[in-house]
Design a protein around this motif. Structure first.
Motif, mmCIF file in Angstrom:
data_model
loop_
_atom_site.group_PDB
_atom_site.id
_atom_site.type_symbol
_atom_site.label_atom_id
_atom_site.label_comp_id
_atom_site.label_asym_id
_atom_site.label_seq_id
_atom_site.Cartn_x
_atom_site.Cartn_y
_atom_site.Cartn_z
ATOM 1 N N LEU A 139 1.285 -8.806 -0.656
ATOM 2 C CA LEU A 139 0.988 -8.011 -1.848
ATOM 3 C C LEU A 139 -0.397 -8.293 -2.426
ATOM 4 C CD1 LEU A 139 4.368 -7.979 -3.805
ATOM 5 C CD2 LEU A 139 3.421 -6.215 -2.304
ATOM 6 N N THR A 140 -1.017 -9.404 -2.027
ATOM 7 C CA THR A 140 -2.351 -9.726 -2.541
ATOM 8 C C THR A 140 -3.464 -9.144 -1.672
ATOM 9 O OG1 THR A 140 -2.657 -11.812 -1.303
ATOM 10 C CG2 THR A 140 -1.432 -11.923 -3.389
ATOM 11 N N LEU A 141 -3.108 -8.509 -0.550
ATOM 12 C CA LEU A 141 -4.110 -8.041 0.411
ATOM 13 C C LEU A 141 -4.217 -6.520 0.370
ATOM 14 C CD1 LEU A 141 -2.992 -10.316 3.395
ATOM 15 C CD2 LEU A 141 -4.778 -10.797 1.709
ATOM 16 N N THR A 142 -5.427 -5.999 0.193
ATOM 17 C CA THR A 142 -5.640 -4.551 0.112
ATOM 18 C C THR A 142 -6.938 -4.186 0.826
ATOM 19 O OG1 THR A 142 -4.611 -4.568 -2.090
ATOM 20 C CG2 THR A 142 -5.763 -2.555 -1.427
ATOM 21 N N VAL A 143 -6.871 -3.289 1.791
ATOM 22 C CA VAL A 143 -8.095 -2.806 2.436
ATOM 23 C C VAL A 143 -8.753 -1.786 1.495
ATOM 24 C CG1 VAL A 143 -7.371 -3.247 4.804
ATOM 25 C CG2 VAL A 143 -6.763 -1.079 3.715
ATOM 26 N N TRP A 144 -10.075 -1.712 1.515
ATOM 27 C CA TRP A 144 -10.814 -0.955 0.508
ATOM 28 C C TRP A 144 -10.477 0.529 0.503
ATOM 29 C CZ3 TRP A 144 -13.971 3.181 1.381
ATOM 30 C CH2 TRP A 144 -14.376 3.409 2.698
ATOM 31 N N TRP A 145 -10.231 1.124 1.700
ATOM 32 C CA TRP A 145 -10.052 2.572 1.769
ATOM 33 C C TRP A 145 -8.723 3.045 1.179
ATOM 34 C CZ3 TRP A 145 -5.738 3.191 4.630
ATOM 35 C CH2 TRP A 145 -5.483 2.272 5.654
ATOM 36 N N VAL A 146 -7.826 2.113 0.900
ATOM 37 C CA VAL A 146 -6.564 2.481 0.241
ATOM 38 C C VAL A 146 -6.832 3.009 -1.162
ATOM 39 C CG1 VAL A 146 -4.445 1.495 -0.760
ATOM 40 C CG2 VAL A 146 -5.078 0.972 1.603
ATOM 41 N N ILE A 147 -7.882 2.511 -1.812
ATOM 42 C CA ILE A 147 -8.161 2.897 -3.202
ATOM 43 C C ILE A 147 -8.456 4.393 -3.316
ATOM 44 C CG2 ILE A 147 -9.600 2.462 -5.219
ATOM 45 C CD1 ILE A 147 -7.640 0.183 -4.336
ATOM 46 N N PRO A 148 -9.446 4.946 -2.590
ATOM 47 C CA PRO A 148 -9.645 6.406 -2.680
ATOM 48 C C PRO A 148 -8.479 7.192 -2.109
ATOM 49 C CG PRO A 148 -11.096 5.434 -1.023
ATOM 50 C CD PRO A 148 -10.504 4.294 -1.790
ATOM 51 N N LEU A 149 -7.825 6.653 -1.085
ATOM 52 C CA LEU A 149 -6.696 7.358 -0.479
ATOM 53 C C LEU A 149 -5.558 7.564 -1.475
ATOM 54 C CD1 LEU A 149 -5.555 8.463 2.278
ATOM 55 C CD2 LEU A 149 -4.475 6.226 2.548
ATOM 56 N N VAL A 150 -5.286 6.577 -2.285
ATOM 57 C CA VAL A 150 -4.182 6.646 -3.249
ATOM 58 C C VAL A 150 -4.590 7.393 -4.507
ATOM 59 C CG1 VAL A 150 -2.728 5.266 -4.797
ATOM 60 C CG2 VAL A 150 -3.016 4.581 -2.402
ATOM 61 N N TRP A 151 -5.795 7.104 -5.045
ATOM 62 C CA TRP A 151 -6.117 7.550 -6.399
ATOM 63 C C TRP A 151 -6.894 8.851 -6.497
ATOM 64 C CZ3 TRP A 151 -2.816 5.723 -9.415
ATOM 65 C CH2 TRP A 151 -2.370 4.407 -9.296
ATOM 66 N N LEU B 281 -10.369 -8.619 1.810
ATOM 67 C CA LEU B 281 -9.039 -8.077 1.529
ATOM 68 C C LEU B 281 -8.596 -8.334 0.089
ATOM 69 C CD1 LEU B 281 -7.152 -8.885 4.855
ATOM 70 C CD2 LEU B 281 -8.041 -6.688 4.073
ATOM 71 N N ARG B 282 -9.470 -8.983 -0.690
ATOM 72 C CA ARG B 282 -9.135 -9.203 -2.103
ATOM 73 C C ARG B 282 -10.288 -8.783 -3.008
ATOM 74 N NH1 ARG B 282 -6.716 -14.126 0.118
ATOM 75 N NH2 ARG B 282 -4.465 -13.866 0.163
ATOM 76 N N LEU B 283 -11.021 -7.771 -2.566
ATOM 77 C CA LEU B 283 -12.138 -7.257 -3.344
ATOM 78 C C LEU B 283 -11.749 -6.076 -4.218
ATOM 79 C CD1 LEU B 283 -15.330 -7.401 -1.087
ATOM 80 C CD2 LEU B 283 -15.166 -8.083 -3.465
ATOM 81 N N VAL B 284 -10.694 -5.377 -3.857
ATOM 82 C CA VAL B 284 -10.247 -4.224 -4.632
ATOM 83 C C VAL B 284 -8.888 -4.536 -5.241
ATOM 84 C CG1 VAL B 284 -11.569 -2.585 -3.259
ATOM 85 C CG2 VAL B 284 -9.219 -3.126 -2.577
ATOM 86 N N PHE B 285 -8.552 -3.790 -6.289
ATOM 87 C CA PHE B 285 -7.334 -4.064 -7.035
ATOM 88 C C PHE B 285 -6.132 -3.430 -6.334
ATOM 89 C CE2 PHE B 285 -5.202 -4.411 -11.335
ATOM 90 C CZ PHE B 285 -5.440 -5.775 -11.455
ATOM 91 N N PRO B 286 -5.049 -4.169 -6.103
ATOM 92 C CA PRO B 286 -3.867 -3.589 -5.446
ATOM 93 C C PRO B 286 -3.337 -2.380 -6.215
ATOM 94 C CG PRO B 286 -3.692 -5.986 -5.534
ATOM 95 C CD PRO B 286 -4.887 -5.610 -6.365
ATOM 96 N N PRO B 287 -3.023 -1.268 -5.523
ATOM 97 C CA PRO B 287 -2.589 -0.040 -6.207
ATOM 98 C C PRO B 287 -1.371 -0.218 -7.103
ATOM 99 C CG PRO B 287 -3.196 0.452 -3.947
ATOM 100 C CD PRO B 287 -3.226 -1.048 -4.078
ATOM 101 N N ALA B 288 -0.436 -1.087 -6.721
ATOM 102 C CA ALA B 288 0.755 -1.282 -7.553
ATOM 103 C C ALA B 288 0.383 -1.830 -8.923
ATOM 104 C CB ALA B 288 1.733 -2.227 -6.851
ATOM 105 N N ALA B 289 -0.559 -2.769 -8.949
ATOM 106 C CA ALA B 289 -1.006 -3.337 -10.224
ATOM 107 C C ALA B 289 -1.772 -2.291 -11.036
ATOM 108 C CB ALA B 289 -1.878 -4.564 -9.969
#
Length: 237
Positions: free
Chosen positions: A50-62, A134-142
């Protein structure tokens, strides 16, 4: 008797160790380790994941959420130019929020066990391991949890038809911030503006960590007098 100083074992999960540093935590966390390999946070594989997020998830989700919000204000009767102005205003407000959170929350001074632990999870880990991709962007759940109060605050101050566009603009500002932040650490800019931003931000990590709180721009550092000395000198010339 003098208590023995606690030493963090970097080969073991860090989150529940750092609290024991007490008064020495601030000094420890601001001595960066410039390795691309991030530390382990938790013994549990589930919590670690849950602490690991790849950067491209951010634009993909939001970005779809941004589009939905913008289109909602249009469907509620606003013209495209009106909505565009609201979105730009939302982005502008985000830049102030970005600066304020970074300066006053992410850099809060802690020394208690749980204070140090929460600070490490929130931002300290990024200063200790600034190249951990993998910890540079904020996890989408948070982020989703934090969106609820921000939506409610905007709804209190805006009309029902302008709230979605303003919120969408703020959310777009956040997406721009997170992907820019990743790029400043791992990209190799060749043009003047991004090269300047990269230098400005890495200066915050590796030289003067109590200055330079903006990420996407130095605007609010200029307004509130927190520009690093080198940038202040350039401005005065």
């Amino acid at each position: 008797m003098v208590a023995q100083e606690f030493t963090v074992d970097l080969n073991k999960p860090l989150v529940f160790q750092v609290g024991h540093l007490g008064d020495t935590y601030q000094e420890w966390v601001h001595q960066p380790i410039a390795s691309r390999e991030g530390p382990r946070f938790f013994e549990s594989d589930f919590w670690e994941f849950l602490t690991l997020t790849v950067w491209w998830v951010i634009p993909l989700v939001w970005l779809p959420v941004v589009c939905f919000c913008v289109s909602k204000s249009i469907r509620m009767g606003h013209t495209v130019p009106e909505v565009a102005l609201m979105v730009v205003f939302g982005i502008f407000i985000w830049t102030l929020l970005e600066y304020t959170l970074h300066r006053f929350l992410f850099h809060i001074k802690t020394k208690s066990y749980w204070g140090n632990t929460m600070h490490y999870l929130l931002h300290g880990c990024h200063h200790k391991h600034p190249m951990d991709g993998l910890r540079l962007v904020f996890p989408p759940a948070a982020t989703a949890i934090l969106c609820v109060p921000f939506w409610n605050i905007i709804a209190l101050m805006a009309t029902p038809s302008t709230t979605p566009a303003l919120f969408g603009g703020g959310l777009l500002g956040y997406v721009m911030y997170d992907v820019t932040h990743y790029y400043l650490h791992h990209g190799q800019p060749t043009s003047k503006v991004p090269k300047g931003l990269k230098k400005y931000h890495l200066n915050h990590h590796f030289r003067i960590q109590n200055k330079g709180f903006g990420i996407t721009s130095a605007l609010w550092d200029r307004v509130f007098g927190t520009l690093p000395p080198s940038m202040s000198a350039k401005k005065s010339r």
